[in-house]
Design a protein around this motif. Structure first.
Motif, PDB file in Angstrom:
ATOM      1  N   TYR A 487       0.831  -1.197   0.000  1.00  0.00           N
ATOM      2  CA  TYR A 487       0.000   0.000   0.000  1.00  0.00           C
ATOM      3  C   TYR A 487       0.874   1.259   0.000  1.00  0.00           C
ATOM      4  O   TYR A 487       2.001   1.267   0.532  1.00  0.00           O
ATOM      5  N   GLU A 532      -4.205  -1.065  -9.869  1.00  0.00           N
ATOM      6  CA  GLU A 532      -4.262  -0.446  -8.551  1.00  0.00           C
ATOM      7  C   GLU A 532      -5.710  -0.125  -8.178  1.00  0.00           C
ATOM      8  O   GLU A 532      -6.562   0.035  -9.048  1.00  0.00           O
ATOM      9  N   LEU A 546      -5.252   6.499  -0.366  1.00  0.00           N
ATOM     10  CA  LEU A 546      -4.719   5.164  -0.102  1.00  0.00           C
ATOM     11  C   LEU A 546      -4.700   4.405  -1.420  1.00  0.00           C
ATOM     12  O   LEU A 546      -5.722   4.340  -2.114  1.00  0.00           O
ATOM     13  N   ARG A 547      -3.533   3.833  -1.777  1.00  0.00           N
ATOM     14  CA  ARG A 547      -3.407   3.093  -3.029  1.00  0.00           C
ATOM     15  C   ARG A 547      -2.991   1.650  -2.735  1.00  0.00           C
ATOM     16  O   ARG A 547      -1.918   1.429  -2.134  1.00  0.00           O
ATOM     17  N   ARG A 548      -3.820   0.701  -3.112  1.00  0.00           N
ATOM     18  CA  ARG A 548      -3.432  -0.712  -3.055  1.00  0.00           C
ATOM     19  C   ARG A 548      -2.829  -1.051  -4.408  1.00  0.00           C
ATOM     20  O   ARG A 548      -3.473  -0.890  -5.447  1.00  0.00           O
ATOM     21  N   ASP A 559      -9.639  -2.597   3.266  1.00  0.00           N
ATOM     22  CA  ASP A 559      -8.989  -1.353   2.853  1.00  0.00           C
ATOM     23  C   ASP A 559      -9.544  -0.149   3.604  1.00  0.00           C
ATOM     24  O   ASP A 559      -8.804   0.772   3.969  1.00  0.00           O
TER      25      ASP A 559
END
Length: 581
Positions: A487, A532, A546-548, A559
Motif C-alpha cells: 500500500y 491499482e 490510499l493506493r493498493r 482497505d
C-alpha cells in the motif's frame, strides 16, 4: 623507658621494613606502578596530547582496532585522527572498504557533496559499517578538513575488499576525466548505480577485464586516474580467481586471509605512489590489527596471520613502523551495573586494566621500562614468551559503549522531485541536519514545518511496518504492507486535486468508481494506475489517498480500515522547540 638495646632493635626492624618495601615494589607491583604513571583519562572534546600518547617517533602506520557498530568507536576515531593529523603528520585515512567505494567518502570530505554521502551510506546498509554515527563522523571530517590548508588536507582511501559493487561503480564514475569519451556501455552502468549487484558485477567485469583488451579506452576515459582503475580491476581479477579456485565467500579464515593480502598489496601501491614521508591512520576490526597470531574465535585461527602481522614482517617497507592501538570496548553489565570488556578480548588477561574500566583511558604500553614489553606470566595464556606489545602497543579503554543504530538512509528521487527515506528516523535526521543544504531546497519549507507524519492506524501502532517515506513538493507518501498487499498512503497537503479527480470519476462513472464510508467520512474509490485500487477522502480539510498496488476482490472492507489519517509525532529538534514554545 625503653632500653637502648630495644630502641636499636626497633630502628633495625624499621630499616628492614623500608628496604623490603623498596625492593618488593613500594606502591604495588611493577605493572601497577607503570599504569599509575602512564594511564591517563581521556576527554574526547579536548583530545590527546603527546604526553598521553607516548612514544610515536618510530611509527609511520597507526593501526587502531575497533569492534564494529559500537557507539564509542566513533568519538575515538575522531579524536585519534585529529591527534595524529595535528601532531604526527598523518594525512591519509585508510578505510576497511574497497578502493572504489572509498572514492565516495574522499569525494565527500573534499567537497561536502551530501548526495554522494547519502549514496555511500545507503551502500553501507547491511555491512560492518552500517551504523548511523557514520554520517556524523564524515560530516565532522568534512568540516574539519575544510579548515585545513590544501597541503594538509586528509584523504580517505579504501584498501579492503569491495563489499558493495554499486558503491564501487559510483566511485569509478568520479574518476572520469574525459566524459565525451565514455562509451555507451559505461554510461548505462553509471546511470543505473543501484542496479542488481550480480548483474552490475558482471557488467563491470566485462568492461574492465582483461585489462590489456580495454587499456586504451580506459586511459582515454580516466586519464591520470587510470592507475586507480587498474587497482580496482586488480581486485576484481583476484576475487574472480579466488572464487573460481573454490574460495569461500563466507566470513572465516579463508576470506579474511584473502582480504588482508589484498589490503597489504593496496598499501604497497600507496607507498610507491604517495610522498615518501606519507603517514597513515587506519581503523579496522580489532582482529586485523594484531601483529602476532591470536588463536581466538573472533580473530581467526593458526591457519593464517592478520594484516597487522603482515605489515610488520619480512622485507615489507613498514616493518618496525607499525603502531597497533587496541580499542577495548566495554558495555555496562545489566547485572553488576559496571563496565565489562566485550568477549573479543578474552584471549589475554584484561583484568590487569580493571581499575580503569569506568573511565575512558589511554595507556601507552611501549614506554621505556614497560613491563608489557616482556612476558608477564598468565597475560597471554598458552603463549610462552609472549609480551602484550607483540600484539599491540597502545590501548584505549572505551566504557559505556552500546550497539549503534543502523544507518538511516535518504536518497533523491529526481523522477518525483522528492526525497526518499528508509525510515521515520531517517526523515527525522534529515529535518534536523539537512534543510540548509542546497540539495534539499525544493522540499525544505515543508520539511521544516513537519512535526508529524500522517499514517494509517496500523502504522501508528507498528512503525516498523513503514518500508519507506517520500516527501515531494505537494505530497508525502508512506509505503507499507498489510493483508499481503503493498500500500501507499499519501497526504496531499498542497491541494485537493486528487479528491476532485475522484469525484469527477464517480460522476462520470469512469474507472469502476464507487463511494464508501469510513468513520462517517465519504471515501471515493476507483481503479487507478496499472492494477491499482485508489481510495480518496478529505479529513480535517486535508486530502488523503490510499493506493493498493494490486487489485483484489473482496478487499474493500479491509482497505477501509486503513482510510484514516493518524498523526505520528516526529522526534526532531524543530518539533521539540515548537512543542515547548
Amino acid at each position: 623507658m625503653l632500653s637502648k638495646e630495644v630502641l636499636k632493635a626497633c630502628k633495625l626492624v624499621s630499616l628492614l621494613l623500608v628496604l623490603v618495601m623498596v625492593f618488593s615494589g613500594c606502591g604495588g607491583t611493577e605493572v601497577e606502578r607503570y599504569l599509575k604513571k602512564y594511564a591517563k583519562p581521556v576527554d574526547f572534546e579536548q583530545g590527546l596530547d603527546n604526553k598521553t600518547f607516548g612514544n610515536a617517533n618510530d611509527y609511520r602506520f597507526f593501526f587502531a582496532g575497533e569492534i564494529h557498530q559500537q557507539t564509542m568507536i566513533y568519538p575515538a576515531k575522531k579524536m585519534m585522527l585529529q591527534y595524529l593529523h595535528e601532531n604526527q603528520g598523518v594525512n591519509y585515512l585508510l578505510m576497511e572498504e574497497g578502493m572504489g567505494a572509498g572514492l565516495l567518502i574522499d569525494h565527500y570530505i573534499q567537497t561536502g557533496d551530501e548526495e554522494i554521502l547519502n549514496f555511500a551510506l545507503e551502500c553501507k546498509k547491511g555491512l560492518h559499517t552500517d551504523a548511523e554515527p557514520e554520517r556524523d563522523l564524515w560530516q565532522w571530517l568534512y568540516e574539519y578538513n575544510s579548515q585545513q590548508p590544501e597541503d594538509k588536507k586528509i584523504h580517505a582511501i579504501g584498501i579492503d575488499a569491495e563489499f558493495n559493487i554499486n558503491a564501487m561503480i559510483k566511485g569509478i564514475s568520479l574518476l572520469v576525466e574525459q566524459p565525451d569519451k565514455v562509451s555507451k556501455e559505461w554510461k548505462m552502468l553509471f546511470e543505473e548505480p543501484m542496479g542488481d549487484e550480480k548483474q552490475s558485477f558482471a557488467k563491470v567485469v566485462s568492461l574492465l577485464l582483461p585489462l590489456e583488451k580495454h587499456e586504451k579506452e580506459l586511459r582515454d576515459i580516466f586519464g591520470e586516474n587510470y592507475e586507480i582503475v587498474v587497482r580496482i580491476a586488480g581486485y576484481l581479477t583476484s576475487f574472480v580467481s579466488y572464487i573460481q579456485n573454490g574460495g569461500s565467500g563466507q566470513l572465516g579464515d579463508e576470506l579474511y586471509s584473502f582480504r588482508d593480502e589484498h589490503s597489504l598489496e593496496n598499501i604497497r601501491f600507496l607507498l610507491n605512489t604517495l610522498p615518501e614521508d606519507a603517514k597513515f591512520f587506519a581503523q579496522f576490526g580489532a582482529g586485523h590489527t594484531y601483529q602476532t597470531l591470536v588463536n581466538d574465535f573472533s580473530t581467526g585461527t593458526e591457519n593464517f596471520h592478520r594484516l597487522g602481522a603482515r605489515l610488520n614482517e619480512g622485507r615489507f617497507p613498514l616493518k618496525g613502523q607499525v603502531c597497533s592501538i587496541l580499542y577495548m570496548v566495554e558495555n555496562k553489565s545489566g547485572v553488576t551495573k559496571k563496565n565489562e570488556p566485550l568477549g573479543y578480548y578474552d584471549w589475554f588477561d584484561n583484568r590487569v586494566f580493571q581499575d580503569y574500566f569506568e573511565q575512558a583511558t589511554f595507556i601507552p604500553l611501549d614506554m621505556e621500562g614497560s613491563p608489557f614489553t616482556q612476558e608477564i606470566e598468565g597475560m597471554v595464556p598458552n603463549e610462552e614468551g609472549a609480551a602484550l606489545t607483540d600484539y599491540f602497543q597502545k590501548i584505549l579503554i572505551l566504557p559505556n559503549s552500546e550497539e549503534a543504530p543502523e544507518i538511516q538512509c535518504e536518497k533523491f528521487r529526481d523522477d518525483l522531485a522528492g526525497i526518499e527515506y528508509s525510515s521515520v528516523r531517517a526523515l527525522e535526521v534529515c529535518i534536523d541536519k539537512h534543510l540548509n543544504e542546497p540539495s534539499h531546497e525544493d522540499n525544505a519549507q515543508h520539511l521544516s514545518e513537519m512535526n508529524c507524519l500522517y499514517v494509517p492506524p496500523v502504522c501508528l501502532e507498528n512503525t516498523e511496518k513503514i518500508d519507506n517515506i517520500i516527501v515531494a513538493p505537494a505530497w508525502v507518501q508512506v509505503s507499507f504492507e498489510q493483508n499481503e498487499f503493498k500500500y501507499l498512503f499519501e497526504h496531499h497537503f498542497a491541494d485537493e486535486n486528487a479528491y476532485q479527480l475522484a469525484q469527477y470519476y464517480y460522476k462520470q462513472e469512469k474507472n469502476n468508481p464507487t463511494i464508501l464510508e469510513a468513520e462517517n467520512t465519504p471515501v471515493y474509490s476507483y481503479d487507478g494506475g496499472i492494477d491499482e485500487r485508489w481510495y480518496v477522502w478529505m479529513q480535517d480539510e486535508q486530502c488523503f489517498v490510499l493506493r493498493r498496488l494490486k487489485n483484489g476482490s473482496g478487499m474493500a472492507e479491509k482497505d477501509l480500515l486503513l482510510c484514516s489519517a493518524q498523526k505520528l509525532m516526529l522526534n526532531t529538534e524543530r518539533s521539540n522547540i515548537k512543542s515547548t514554545s
